[in-house]
Motif scaffolding. Structure first.
Motif, PDB file in Angstrom:
ATOM      1  N   ALA A  77      78.304 -83.918  31.837  1.00  0.00           N
ATOM      2  CA  ALA A  77      78.181 -84.750  30.641  1.00  0.00           C
ATOM      3  C   ALA A  77      76.876 -84.463  29.899  1.00  0.00           C
ATOM      4  CB  ALA A  77      78.268 -86.225  31.023  1.00  0.00           C
ATOM      5  N   LEU A  78      75.787 -84.248  30.641  1.00  0.00           N
ATOM      6  CA  LEU A  78      74.506 -83.969  29.997  1.00  0.00           C
ATOM      7  C   LEU A  78      74.584 -82.687  29.173  1.00  0.00           C
ATOM      8  CD1 LEU A  78      72.050 -84.818  32.932  1.00  0.00           C
ATOM      9  CD2 LEU A  78      72.568 -86.223  30.929  1.00  0.00           C
ATOM     10  N   ASN A  79      75.189 -81.658  29.715  1.00  0.00           N
ATOM     11  CA  ASN A  79      75.302 -80.408  28.980  1.00  0.00           C
ATOM     12  C   ASN A  79      76.281 -80.501  27.821  1.00  0.00           C
ATOM     13  OD1 ASN A  79      73.735 -78.024  30.254  1.00  0.00           O
ATOM     14  ND2 ASN A  79      74.568 -79.108  32.035  1.00  0.00           N
ATOM     15  N   ASN A  80      77.386 -81.199  28.027  1.00  0.00           N
ATOM     16  CA  ASN A  80      78.356 -81.339  26.943  1.00  0.00           C
ATOM     17  C   ASN A  80      77.762 -82.102  25.761  1.00  0.00           C
ATOM     18  OD1 ASN A  80      80.286 -79.977  28.410  1.00  0.00           O
ATOM     19  ND2 ASN A  80      81.327 -81.825  29.126  1.00  0.00           N
ATOM     20  N   GLY A  81      76.991 -83.144  26.069  1.00  0.00           N
ATOM     21  CA  GLY A  81      76.383 -83.907  24.987  1.00  0.00           C
ATOM     22  C   GLY A  81      75.409 -83.061  24.181  1.00  0.00           C
ATOM     23  N   ALA A  82      74.614 -82.246  24.866  1.00  0.00           N
ATOM     24  CA  ALA A  82      73.661 -81.385  24.155  1.00  0.00           C
ATOM     25  C   ALA A  82      74.381 -80.289  23.387  1.00  0.00           C
ATOM     26  CB  ALA A  82      72.682 -80.785  25.149  1.00  0.00           C
ATOM     27  N   ALA A  83      75.438 -79.721  23.973  1.00  0.00           N
ATOM     28  CA  ALA A  83      76.180 -78.669  23.290  1.00  0.00           C
ATOM     29  C   ALA A  83      76.794 -79.173  21.989  1.00  0.00           C
ATOM     30  CB  ALA A  83      77.265 -78.117  24.212  1.00  0.00           C
ATOM     31  N   ALA A  84      77.175 -80.456  21.960  1.00  0.00           N
ATOM     32  CA  ALA A  84      77.790 -81.015  20.759  1.00  0.00           C
ATOM     33  C   ALA A  84      76.828 -81.045  19.572  1.00  0.00           C
ATOM     34  CB  ALA A  84      78.313 -82.421  21.047  1.00  0.00           C
ATOM     35  N   VAL A  85      75.527 -81.141  19.837  1.00  0.00           N
ATOM     36  CA  VAL A  85      74.548 -81.211  18.739  1.00  0.00           C
ATOM     37  C   VAL A  85      73.726 -79.933  18.632  1.00  0.00           C
ATOM     38  CG1 VAL A  85      74.397 -83.721  18.927  1.00  0.00           C
ATOM     39  CG2 VAL A  85      72.816 -82.302  20.245  1.00  0.00           C
ATOM     40  N   ALA A  86      74.084 -78.910  19.404  1.00  0.00           N
ATOM     41  CA  ALA A  86      73.356 -77.644  19.359  1.00  0.00           C
ATOM     42  C   ALA A  86      73.652 -76.916  18.058  1.00  0.00           C
ATOM     43  CB  ALA A  86      73.746 -76.776  20.556  1.00  0.00           C
ATOM     44  N   HIS A  87      72.640 -76.247  17.529  1.00  0.00           N
ATOM     45  CA  HIS A  87      72.779 -75.509  16.283  1.00  0.00           C
ATOM     46  C   HIS A  87      73.174 -74.053  16.501  1.00  0.00           C
ATOM     47  CE1 HIS A  87      69.668 -78.558  14.556  1.00  0.00           C
ATOM     48  NE2 HIS A  87      70.913 -79.051  14.569  1.00  0.00           N
ATOM     49  N   GLY A  88      73.044 -73.579  17.731  1.00  0.00           N
ATOM     50  CA  GLY A  88      73.227 -72.166  18.005  1.00  0.00           C
ATOM     51  C   GLY A  88      74.671 -71.725  18.027  1.00  0.00           C
ATOM     52  N   LYS A  97      79.486 -67.960  24.124  1.00  0.00           N
ATOM     53  CA  LYS A  97      79.671 -68.350  22.728  1.00  0.00           C
ATOM     54  C   LYS A  97      80.024 -69.833  22.667  1.00  0.00           C
ATOM     55  CE  LYS A  97      81.188 -64.025  20.560  1.00  0.00           C
ATOM     56  NZ  LYS A  97      82.315 -63.317  19.913  1.00  0.00           N
ATOM     57  N   LYS A  98      79.448 -70.519  21.695  1.00  0.00           N
ATOM     58  CA  LYS A  98      79.738 -71.949  21.562  1.00  0.00           C
ATOM     59  C   LYS A  98      81.211 -72.175  21.241  1.00  0.00           C
ATOM     60  CE  LYS A  98      77.944 -76.181  19.419  1.00  0.00           C
ATOM     61  NZ  LYS A  98      79.221 -76.773  19.012  1.00  0.00           N
ATOM     62  N   SER A  99      81.806 -71.243  20.483  1.00  0.00           N
ATOM     63  CA  SER A  99      83.222 -71.389  20.143  1.00  0.00           C
ATOM     64  C   SER A  99      84.098 -71.330  21.392  1.00  0.00           C
ATOM     65  CB  SER A  99      83.638 -70.296  19.157  1.00  0.00           C
ATOM     66  OG  SER A  99      83.432 -69.001  19.713  1.00  0.00           O
ATOM     67  N   VAL A 100      83.740 -70.479  22.360  1.00  0.00           N
ATOM     68  CA  VAL A 100      84.500 -70.408  23.604  1.00  0.00           C
ATOM     69  C   VAL A 100      84.240 -71.647  24.455  1.00  0.00           C
ATOM     70  CG1 VAL A 100      84.897 -69.072  25.707  1.00  0.00           C
ATOM     71  CG2 VAL A 100      84.421 -67.891  23.555  1.00  0.00           C
ATOM     72  N   TYR A 101      82.996 -72.089  24.475  1.00  0.00           N
ATOM     73  CA  TYR A 101      82.644 -73.316  25.202  1.00  0.00           C
ATOM     74  C   TYR A 101      83.498 -74.486  24.705  1.00  0.00           C
ATOM     75  CZ  TYR A 101      79.502 -76.759  27.429  1.00  0.00           C
ATOM     76  OH  TYR A 101      78.976 -77.765  28.193  1.00  0.00           O
TER      77      TYR A 101
END
Length: 871
Positions: free
Chosen positions: A660-671, A763-767
């Motif tokens: 959950a911690l990583n998913n939450g950060a990935a949702a607001v990541a700019h990369g 890749k964020k798109s694959v994530y």
């Protein structure tokens, strides 16, 4: 700079710093470069890595008896006086050995070089080593001194040398004109004085006599009356000990797993995964040596006797299977022949004639052999068998042209490649036919292989992975037994002249590019025996320079055909294999590095500072997810990071859930790319992110993992193998820096089923496509589950050894599971087993003949193979 000194009128250099492991490999590299194919005497106990390099690349004689070295140096002195060695290398590990070394240095006056290394000292930077060696070995190209130790840049913890500064290296060399001759001059063993052989034989006779006396004493003890009378007592004691051990293990298991029912459920899982043999083995191990003891690995000879012997019953089953096959294609076996010993040629042909599968033809092309017996033998063999075709080439054209000549007379639907002195198993072609029927669209097939030593014994099995595009670029594991659709080989133009030495690698890549990766099938059975002869690659394991040039050219063209921008290089420490350097995306995408943390400010600060100090790819942002830190020092440090525009701190005080911690950060990541990272990571080389990004940007790539080392320089992560210990385990765990692992897979980039999220780039798109980490897996296996889902979505996960980082996780940490944590862990184990089931037993990057038992090392031969060739 060290000042030269004279010893016995020979120039020496004394190092002024302590040196050890890194120095050892550098000295060995120097010896190999200067004395390759020449005679080297090694006295003492070098490391396994150093000894392996010396034995494989020089004519190395090893004297490794401490007593003879320290207490009885006269035998060695006699050996040095009677026999000429090009180089003498002395490893010193005690003061007494150091004193003996002085006499041995004097006795080695006839050697071209004498090197003495004190291995008791501590490690320092390579620059000190090169400074100590520079003047003495000035005529050696400095680039040639970049040996194995040079790959590991010194970290901050190695900048200071512990203990007193004492001389640890003496390096010397006679300035003889002989050393200025080309290094390719081969030292002939026949030129050695016979006195040396007599001295060595005398020592061996003494050792044999001591061993004989020891055997006699043991036999006398066992024949005594007291030994026989106490036999029942010994057996009773052993039985009681065994029973108590089993009881303790059962009680411990019940305590660890929370009662009888969870323990029985775990036992059922073990039976399903490993069979009753696995359960009995675990019981014996737990009762006799304790649950933490490593399991004794089954030998290959035992494995052959138990699982790879064909009897009459198995032959009958195979012939019945043959009768029911829908497709029975003709298989043409192509063999280029040149000056092969007649006995080996006949043995190769006999292995073909013994095939259970009858639909074959043997196409032999003699490449203008100068040995007249070859032509006679070929003619005699062809006269006895209508399925044997022989082509006699008018002039020598080398292996590519010779194999093409054999291909010209082949009429089979498939062609198989066989070397002139190798041997097929009698069921090899039947297994190929079975695979053809099971995979009607496949166009390429390959099997596992082993080697035949000079005594004709099977050894060194290579249990290969399924088709692995990243690995095949670095290493031609396809090799033996390779079978191709004949039309495919002809469509790509057959074998190409100019690629000799790597002609098979070139053919595999060209055929794979045309056939498609999905049409290549691995047959997980040993069907080919590769003979080890004096000059064969099977014996030496060494690739010649022209071979590597051809391989690099073949792989480079393969990349171009697939539209991949990259270069092919040969790693200096892994001669014989290749490394891909893929180009970075032209738009320099932003990478979001996500670091969950809770207090532990010393680790976090080390991680963040290491990213800034040791990352040469500048386009990144850092997202620190603070999961309920309470220490003032942590708050102060996090506040200090506000000065950096590319660092953000996200506060999340919810109960710990790594996913959950990583998913939450990935949702607001700019990369455009996401890098998951633990807070206890430290960079070793500045190009780590550049390396991982260049791979992650390739078409079809999902997650990319790095090579992670424990602080004591043992390998923590070399990729993840599914099924190890039940769910998953690390590949090549605890490998040392200069060890290469199973067929060099510990140092080669390759496709894997999973990598650890301690450092994972994607890749964020694959994530987002696969839904990120599954939050039902709060702690364990979330990265494994994630990578499996990425793979199932059609992407391939890649592990690279060229992105190196330290992972400061404790290598000796015991279980700290509270009952609640233990319960959660068990739930997550059940979750993985229920979700992925049998898939965990079938890792395509592994092999069903290799063990999944967590108590053995990965790549150990399985005591219960998960595939049966004779069923």
């Amino acid at each position: 700079m060290s000042e030269p000194i004279l010893v016995d009128d020979r120039p020496f250099v004394k190092a002024t710093e302590n040196l050890s492991g890194a120095f050892e490999l550098d000295v060995v590299w120097l010896v190999v470069k200067a004395f390759k194919t020449k005679s080297v005497l090694v006295i003492g106990t070098p490391s396994a890595a150093a000894l392996s390099m010396l034995r494989s690349m020089t004519q190395c004689t090893v004297w490794s008896e401490h007593a003879a070295y320290s207490d009885r140096p006269e035998t060695l002195v006699a050996l040095l006086e009677q026999q000429h060695f090009h180089a003498v290398v002395l490893w010193v590990d005690s003061d007494r050995a150091r004193q003996s070394a002085e006499g041995l240095i004097a006795a080695s006056a006839n050697a071209d070089a004498c090197l003495v290394a004190d291995t008791r000292s501590t490690q320092t930077s390579r620059e000190t080593i090169l400074a100590a060696l520079k003047d003495t070995f000035a005529e050696v190209d400095p680039l040639d001194l970049r040996g194995p130790a040079g790959l590991r840049a010194p970290s901050r913890r190695n900048d200071v040398v512990a203990g007193a500064v004492t001389p640890a290296l003496v390096v010397g060399r006679q300035r003889h004109e002989a050393l200025m001759q080309p290094w390719a001059d081969v030292f002939s063993r026949s030129q050695r004085p016979q006195g040396a052989d007599k001295a060595t034989a005398a020592v061996m006779d003494a050792l044999k006599l001591e061993l004989k006396h020891a055997h006699a004493e043991v036999a006398q003890l066992r024949a005594s009356t007291s030994w026989r009378l106490t036999y029942p007592l010994r057996m009773s004691v052993n039985t009681v000990r065994f029973g108590l051990g089993v009881g303790r293990r059962i009680r411990r298991a019940m305590n660890d797993r929370g009662g009888m029912i969870p323990t029985v459920q775990a036992a059922v899982r073990i039976v399903r995964a490993e069979g009753l043999t696995g359960v009995l083995t675990r019981v014996r191990r737990a009762a006799g040596r304790g649950s933490s003891a490593p399991e004794v690995e089954i030998t290959y000879a035992d494995w052959i006797d138990r699982f790879d012997r064909i009897d009459d019953e198995a032959r009958a089953r195979m012939r019945t299977e043959l009768d029911t096959m829908v497709k029975k294609p003709l298989i043409s076996i192509l063999v280029p022949v040149y000056n092969v010993p007649a006995a080996l040629l006949r043995e190769m042909v006999a292995s073909v004639q013994r095939q259970i599968y009858p639909h074959w033809e043997l196409c032999l092309a003699d490449d203008a052999s100068t040995d007249g017996t070859v032509r006679q033998t070929l003619a005699a063999l062809a006269a006895t068998e209508s399925r044997i075709k022989v082509v006699y080439r008018p002039q020598n054209g080398h292996i590519s042209q010779a194999t093409n000549s054999a291909l010209e007379v082949a009429t089979g639907e498939f062609v198989a490649l066989l070397d002139q002195d190798d041997v097929l198993t009698e069921h090899a072609l039947l297994m190929v036919a079975r695979a053809i029927n099971a995979n009607p669209h496949a166009r390429m097939f390959y099997s596992d292989e082993d080697k035949l030593n000079p005594a004709g014994e099977r050894t060194t099995p290579y249990f290969k992975p399924d088709w692995n595009i990243e690995l095949i670029r670095a290493q031609n594991f396809f090799s033996h037994l390779g079978v191709y659709e004949a039309a495919l080989v002809r469509d790509v133009g057959g074998f190409r002249v100019g690629f000799e030495g790597s002609q098979d690698h070139d053919l595999v890549l060209r055929c794979a590019d045309m056939a498609g990766d999905k049409n290549i099938v691995h047959i997980p059975h040993v069907l080919y025996h590769w003979r080890m002869t004096e000059n064969s690659t099977a014996s030496s394991g060494e690739a010649k320079p022209y071979t590597m040039r051809a391989a690099a050219l073949a792989v480079g063209e393969h990349l171009a055909r697939r539209g991949i921008d990259g270069e092919v290089v040969t790693p200096e420490t892994n001669v014989g294999y290749l490394r891909m350097r893929y180009a970075l995306p032209t738009d320099a995408p932003l990478v979001s590095i996500i670091i969950p943390t809770r207090d532990g400010v010393s680790l976090l600060s080390q991680c963040v500072e290491s990213i800034f100090a040791s990352t040469d790819y500048p386009h990144f942002e850092i997202l620190i997810v603070d999961n309920g830190s309470v220490e003032p020092a942590t708050a102060k440090y996090l506040d200090s990071l506000s000065q950096f525009s590319n660092v953000r701190v996200i506060r999340d005080d919810s109960p710990f859930n790594y996913s959950a911690l990583n998913n939450g950060a990935a949702a607001v990541a700019h990369g455009e790319y996401i890098c998951l990272m633990n807070n206890d990571i430290e960079m070793i080389h500045a190009d780590w992110l550049r390396e991982m990004l260049s791979i992650a940007a390739q078409p079809g790539v999902g997650a990319v993992g790095a090579r992670l080392w424990y602080p004591d320089d043992r390998l923590q992560h070399g990729g993840v193998i599914l099924g190890i210990g039940g769910v998953a385990g690390h590949m090549h765990h605890m490998l040392r820096p200069h060890e290469t692992g199973y067929f060099s897979r510990g140092v080669l980039a390759q496709d894997v089923s999973a990598v650890t999220a301690a450092c994972l780039l994607i890749k964020k798109s694959v994530y987002d496509e696969v839904g990120g980490l599954d939050e039902k897996l709060a702690v364990a296996f979330n990265d494994v589950d994630f990578c499996i889902r990425v793979r199932e979505a059609g992407y391939r996960n890649v592990w690279t050894p060229y992105a190196e980082l330290y992972h400061h996780e404790s290598a000796t940490r015991g279980s700290d599971l509270t009952p609640a944590k233990r319960e959660r862990f068990e739930r997550e184990v059940h979750f993985m087993l229920n979700r992925w089931g049998d898939l965990l037993q079938q890792d395509p990057a592994y092999n069903p003949n290799l063990s999944l038992q967590g108590s053995t090392h990965c790549f150990a031969i399985s005591e219960a193979p998960r595939v049966n060739a004779f069923a």
